[in-house]
Design a protein around this motif. Structure first.
Motif, mmCIF file in Angstrom:
data_model
loop_
_atom_site.group_PDB
_atom_site.id
_atom_site.type_symbol
_atom_site.label_atom_id
_atom_site.label_comp_id
_atom_site.label_asym_id
_atom_site.label_seq_id
_atom_site.Cartn_x
_atom_site.Cartn_y
_atom_site.Cartn_z
ATOM 1 N N MET A 1 0.848 -1.262 -0.145
ATOM 2 C CA MET A 1 -0.077 0.116 -0.074
ATOM 3 C C MET A 1 0.821 1.232 0.080
ATOM 4 N N LYS A 2 0.625 2.003 -0.966
ATOM 5 C CA LYS A 2 1.281 3.213 -0.941
ATOM 6 C C LYS A 2 1.535 4.111 0.299
ATOM 7 N N GLY A 3 2.872 4.304 0.518
ATOM 8 C CA GLY A 3 3.177 5.192 1.647
ATOM 9 C C GLY A 3 2.857 4.469 2.918
ATOM 10 N N VAL A 4 2.492 3.114 3.155
ATOM 11 C CA VAL A 4 2.466 2.466 4.583
ATOM 12 C C VAL A 4 3.425 1.376 4.658
ATOM 13 N N ASP A 5 4.035 1.541 5.709
ATOM 14 C CA ASP A 5 5.208 0.689 6.060
ATOM 15 C C ASP A 5 4.365 -0.950 6.270
ATOM 16 N N GLU A 6 4.782 -1.822 5.536
ATOM 17 C CA GLU A 6 3.854 -3.125 5.578
ATOM 18 C C GLU A 6 4.366 -4.083 6.717
ATOM 19 N N LYS A 7 5.510 -3.541 7.303
ATOM 20 C CA LYS A 7 5.895 -4.489 8.555
ATOM 21 C C LYS A 7 4.661 -4.290 9.498
ATOM 22 N N GLU A 8 4.737 -5.520 10.323
ATOM 23 C CA GLU A 8 3.861 -5.471 11.516
ATOM 24 C C GLU A 8 4.778 -5.207 12.448
ATOM 25 N N TYR A 9 4.643 -4.046 13.410
ATOM 26 C CA TYR A 9 5.232 -3.771 14.816
ATOM 27 C C TYR A 9 4.755 -4.316 15.926
ATOM 28 N N LEU A 10 3.354 -4.715 15.774
ATOM 29 C CA LEU A 10 2.613 -5.191 17.109
ATOM 30 C C LEU A 10 2.079 -6.656 16.591
ATOM 31 N N ALA A 11 2.886 -7.745 16.796
ATOM 32 C CA ALA A 11 2.358 -9.058 16.374
ATOM 33 C C ALA A 11 0.895 -9.146 16.795
ATOM 34 N N PRO A 12 0.243 -10.379 16.106
ATOM 35 C CA PRO A 12 -0.972 -10.780 16.393
ATOM 36 C C PRO A 12 -0.768 -11.970 17.616
ATOM 37 N N GLY A 13 -1.792 -12.513 18.057
ATOM 38 C CA GLY A 13 -1.767 -13.186 19.294
ATOM 39 C C GLY A 13 -1.745 -12.313 20.526
ATOM 40 N N HIS A 14 -1.857 -11.184 20.507
ATOM 41 C CA HIS A 14 -2.192 -10.436 21.779
ATOM 42 C C HIS A 14 -3.461 -10.632 22.325
ATOM 43 N N ARG A 15 -3.549 -10.212 23.591
ATOM 44 C CA ARG A 15 -4.951 -10.734 24.111
ATOM 45 C C ARG A 15 -6.075 -9.746 24.282
ATOM 46 N N ALA A 16 -6.152 -8.648 23.242
ATOM 47 C CA ALA A 16 -7.146 -7.740 23.138
ATOM 48 C C ALA A 16 -8.365 -8.318 22.715
ATOM 49 N N CYS A 17 -9.531 -7.744 23.244
ATOM 50 C CA CYS A 17 -10.785 -8.133 22.829
ATOM 51 C C CYS A 17 -10.953 -8.025 21.332
ATOM 52 N N ALA A 18 -11.836 -8.857 20.739
ATOM 53 C CA ALA A 18 -12.216 -8.676 19.455
ATOM 54 C C ALA A 18 -12.630 -7.303 19.073
ATOM 55 N N GLY A 19 -11.908 -6.874 18.000
ATOM 56 C CA GLY A 19 -12.317 -5.444 17.533
ATOM 57 C C GLY A 19 -11.887 -4.095 18.506
ATOM 58 N N CYS A 20 -10.929 -4.540 19.136
ATOM 59 C CA CYS A 20 -10.007 -3.481 20.016
ATOM 60 C C CYS A 20 -9.654 -2.217 19.199
ATOM 61 N N GLY A 21 -10.168 -1.051 19.870
ATOM 62 C CA GLY A 21 -9.701 0.125 18.965
ATOM 63 C C GLY A 21 -8.341 0.437 19.419
ATOM 64 N N ALA A 22 -7.888 -0.017 20.714
ATOM 65 C CA ALA A 22 -6.355 0.600 21.126
ATOM 66 C C ALA A 22 -5.422 0.040 20.155
ATOM 67 N N THR A 23 -5.606 -1.241 19.787
ATOM 68 C CA THR A 23 -4.586 -2.127 19.073
ATOM 69 C C THR A 23 -4.612 -1.397 17.692
ATOM 70 N N ILE A 24 -5.783 -0.954 17.049
ATOM 71 C CA ILE A 24 -5.716 -0.342 15.650
ATOM 72 C C ILE A 24 -4.804 1.116 15.762
ATOM 73 N N ALA A 25 -5.062 1.622 16.929
ATOM 74 C CA ALA A 25 -4.281 3.087 17.075
ATOM 75 C C ALA A 25 -2.750 2.512 17.213
ATOM 76 N N ALA A 26 -2.332 1.745 18.060
ATOM 77 C CA ALA A 26 -1.037 1.283 18.135
ATOM 78 C C ALA A 26 -0.298 0.932 16.864
ATOM 79 N N ARG A 27 -1.088 0.008 16.081
ATOM 80 C CA ARG A 27 -0.666 -0.545 15.121
ATOM 81 C C ARG A 27 -0.330 0.523 14.088
ATOM 82 N N LEU A 28 -1.289 1.290 13.767
ATOM 83 C CA LEU A 28 -1.127 2.353 12.806
ATOM 84 C C LEU A 28 -0.084 3.304 13.053
ATOM 85 N N ALA A 29 -0.037 3.777 14.302
ATOM 86 C CA ALA A 29 1.122 4.704 14.779
ATOM 87 C C ALA A 29 2.573 3.988 14.641
ATOM 88 N N LEU A 30 2.662 2.864 14.832
ATOM 89 C CA LEU A 30 3.791 2.185 14.851
ATOM 90 C C LEU A 30 4.238 1.913 13.222
#
Lengths: 291, 80, 379
Positions: A1-30
């Motif tokens: 995707m243009k201009g988006v770092d495709e690496k994941e800096y927050l790995a899956p398997g974390h214990r966030a609730c399904a649909g967690c907004g906090a992890t979306i925020a962290a993932r995008l910021a990273l």
């Protein structure tokens, strides 16, 4: 995707609730910051769900110490980097609304006033979600939480949300912005800008929380969009104190559209909805989003 | 190297925890409809959707955000 | 060799300068401020190349120290009393995260009533934090101990923070001749810090301060217990190495005329100077009295103490109180040895401790009436 770092800096398997907004925020910021980043977490949902020893979701260096001191910890990290002559590494802090607007206020104020070169991101779900939906100073007017419950004599929280971005602007922080997980490109652009401007930066990210707000998990992004479209949450940035709205919704929806889909507001009557609408109208005008 | 003080020297190791078992509904995409906008990729709270929309079912918790936000309704949620 | 007539606060600052910490986060509090002011001078004059962070509280001082130490550099901070109490939470975290921070604590009473003068209640209240606590008798010892503290804390087998405790005002604000060592000598004794346990490097990422559930917490705390116990040997070793190099030897305890003593006083810090004078007088009068000075309060030198007390009767002096029990040192001594022992609470909030008080303690130990006595109470 243009201009988006495709690496994941927050790995899956974390214990966030399904649909967690906090992890979306962290993932995008990273993604906006990239791998040359050290993260500091305040105690809270994001910290708890990402680092169940002996595992960690973080792909970058990460440190957590306590609830109220993430900005001070980050100040120490910054000192250590400076002492080693490392100048190009981002230091990003993630604190929830409780860890930022309440208990973390003093250390945040100190770090910002000192001009520490850190990017502070408040992921705001408008209550203490990690401990079970208690009211914080970021809880909005009318919300029912476990410590500001609606009842026979109560309509829930009776104070308006603390205006953190304005407080940060008052500190003279060179880059202050609001963002929402429903607007990822806007969020990432702001985080990127924060990393490019020397000195401290503060970004206040609204992130809907299915568990705490009372909606079905697939609606997390929808709720963010509704917050923006009703002007409940205005997306702007303040560069050296000069405020500019970054996202102008095509049409302004009534706040009721946002309130009625959340369990925490379901008890509100017309009068209280009117109070909220008035408040939102004033805020919207003040920020130059509407006439 | 042995870690002390609860330091974790294994970045990204939550991958050992397969959260796919949490799921009751599973997102399935109609690739014919997909326009490759990448919104599902950006919105996924678990970072387990690739740009080509191949959800990693090892981790997908089935929250349904991708299906909800797909602008062309290419994704549907199906019971496991 | 350079001898300067300086306070303990300055002696500590001189030692910190020689240790070259990369980051110094500090917040002012009496009577510690003399240390942070002196360090600020060194930085301002270019004599010390450190990141000096003027944090907004002691809680943040320790938090920034953790951030910097976690990032893998040498760190120093200093505090006192309310400041130490305020940083209680991150003090525990520093030890739990096994970060080799060195902190000076200028011992001062705790509120309420508010009181800026000396006792040791502040350090004692952090005894269960997992920190090594070394109590100094003189400015010279404070200087020597700071340098040893880094060597102990940074040992890869230990990785435990060290609190260097000096009596507020009594030591921090009074001058004595202190023999300094040169930068070359310091460098040789204390090489630059290379972190092995914790660092924040983008080329080798680790997560520090994770969440340990009931399945892991117990073992992680037990590791800390093992390290604190293991530090006993290291404290002795480092004290001996320092002595071999610079002529002043240190260990877990100091024995003063206790070899053949029938009554042994046990105490910590500057009070031991007064006690030694009284012992000299009493010895001249033919009384077999001695002193064991506890230098390392944590780890508690159980074994060394056991060996040193023989079958003497013990008088334990505490500048702190664990209400309804007696002093904390007294409890520790009682749980370590089986000798007949009595506790004396003395000098709280800076009340003068006179030779008469010490004589009274000796007399009361000869003819005991109570397990625990408060000395110097006004009628």
């Amino acid at each position: 995707m243009k201009g988006v770092d495709e690496k994941e800096y927050l790995a899956p398997g974390h214990r966030a609730c399904a649909g967690c907004g906090a992890t979306i925020a962290a993932r995008l910021a990273l993604k906006a910051l990239g791998e040359n980043t050290i993260a500091v977490s305040a105690t809270g949902c994001l910290e708890v769900i990402t680092t169940p020893y002996p595992e960690t979701a973080w792909e970058i260096p990460w440190i957590h110490v306590a609830f109220e001191n993430a900005s001070a910890v980050a100040s120490g990290v910054e000192g250590a980097l400076k002492a080693q002559g490392i100048e190009d590494t981002n230091i990003v802090v993630f604190g929830g609304d409780g860890g930022t607007t309440d208990i973390g206020m003093q250390s945040l104020s100190g770090a910002m006033e000192r001009g520490q070169n850190i990017i502070y991101i408040c992921y705001d779900n408008e209550a203490y979600m990690n401990t079970g939906i208690q009211r914080s100073s970021s809880t909005p007017f009318g919300a029912s939480t476990t410590t500001s419950p609606a009842g026979k004599e109560s309509f829930g929280e009776d104070k308006f949300k603390k205006n953190m971005a304005a407080i940060m602007v008052a500190h003279g922080v060179p880059y202050v912005a609001t963002a929402c997980i429903s607007h990822p490109q806007d969020l990432m652009a702001k985080v990127k800008k924060a990393s490019e401007i020397p000195g401290p930066a503060y970004i206040h990210v609204l992130q809907p929380c299915a568990t705490g707000w009372g909606y079905s998990p697939e609606k997390t992004v929808k709720l963010g969009k509704l917050a923006v479209d009703t002007h409940m949450w205005v997306l702007y940035e303040a560069v050296n104190g000069k405020i500019e709205v970054t996202v102008k919704p095509s049409q302004k929806l009534p706040v009721e559209e946002y309130l009625k889909v959340q369990k925490r507001f379901r008890h509100l009557d017309e009068e209280h909805i009117g109070i909220i609408q008035n408040f939102v109208d004033g805020q919207s005008k003040q920020l130059g989003l509407s006439e | 190297m042995k870690s002390i003080g609860a330091a974790v020297r294994d970045p990204g190791s939550t991958r050992r925890n397969k959260t796919g078992s949490w799921r009751t509904f599973k997102p399935v995409a109609d690739k014919e409809k997909c326009i490759g906008c990448g919104l599902c990729y950006l919105y996924c709270p678990d970072g387990c959707i690739s740009l080509e929309y191949d959800p990693d079912y090892d981790y997908c918790k089935g929250c349904g955000i991708c299906a909800e936000e797909c602008p062309v309704k290419a994704i549907t949620m199906e019971r496991e | 060799m350079v001898v300067k007539v300086i306070s303990s606060a300055e002696a500590i600052s001189e030692a910190v300068k020689l240790a070259r910490p990369s980051v110094i986060p500090v917040y002012p509090i009496t009577p510690q401020t003399k240390i942070s002011e002196k360090l600020a001078d060194y930085v301002a004059d270019g004599e010390l190349d450190s990141q000096y962070i003027r944090v907004e509280s002691e809680h943040s001082a320790m938090s920034a120290a953790i951030g910097a130490s976690g990032a893998g550099v040498r760190v120093f901070t200093a505090t006192s009393s309310q400041g130490l109490a305020y940083m209680h939470e991150p003090v525990f975290a520093a030890a739990g995260m096994r970060l080799p921070i060195v902190m000076a604590n200028a011992n001062r009473a705790l509120s309420a009533p508010i009181n800026i003068w000396n006792d040791q209640q502040d350090s004692i209240s952090e005894r269960d934090s997992g920190w090594i606590q070394l109590f100094c008798e003189t400015g010279q010892e404070a200087f020597d101990t700071v340098l040893q503290a880094y060597k102990i804390a940074e040992n890869p087998e230990i990785c435990v923070p060290v609190m260097v405790c000096v009596d507020g005002f009594i030591l921090t604000h009074t001058v004595d001749p202190v023999e300094l060592i040169s930068q070359e000598e310091a460098n040789e004794f204390l090489p630059p810090f290379t972190p092995v346990n914790a660092y924040l490097r983008t080329d080798d990422p680790m997560s520090l301060g994770t969440l340990a559930d009931p399945g892991h917490y117990l073992e992680i705390r037990y590791d800390l217990e093992k390290a604190v116990n293991a530090s006993k040997e290291l404290i002795e070793e480092v004290g001996k190495e320092y002595g071999d190099k610079f002529g002043r030897y240190y260990g877990l305890i100091e024995e003063y005329k206790s070899e053949d003593a029938e009554i042994i006083l046990i105490a910590m810090g500057s009070i031991c100077g007064t006690i030694k004078d009284v012992i000299d007088e009493q010895r001249e009068a033919g009384k077999k009295v001695g002193l064991i000075r506890i230098r390392s309060y944590r780890p508690f030198p159980k074994e060394a103490l056991k060996e040193a007390v023989k079958d003497a009767r013990l008088a334990v002096l505490d500048k702190d109180i664990s209400f309804s029990v007696g002093g904390a040192l007294f409890s520790d001594v009682r749980s370590s040895v089986n000798n007949e022992s009595y506790g004396f609470v003395i000098g709280l909030g800076g009340r003068d401790i006179t030779p008469d008080n010490i004589e009274e303690i000796i007399a009361k130990t000869e003819n005991p009436t109570n397990d625990v006595e408060w000395i110097g109470l006004r009628e």
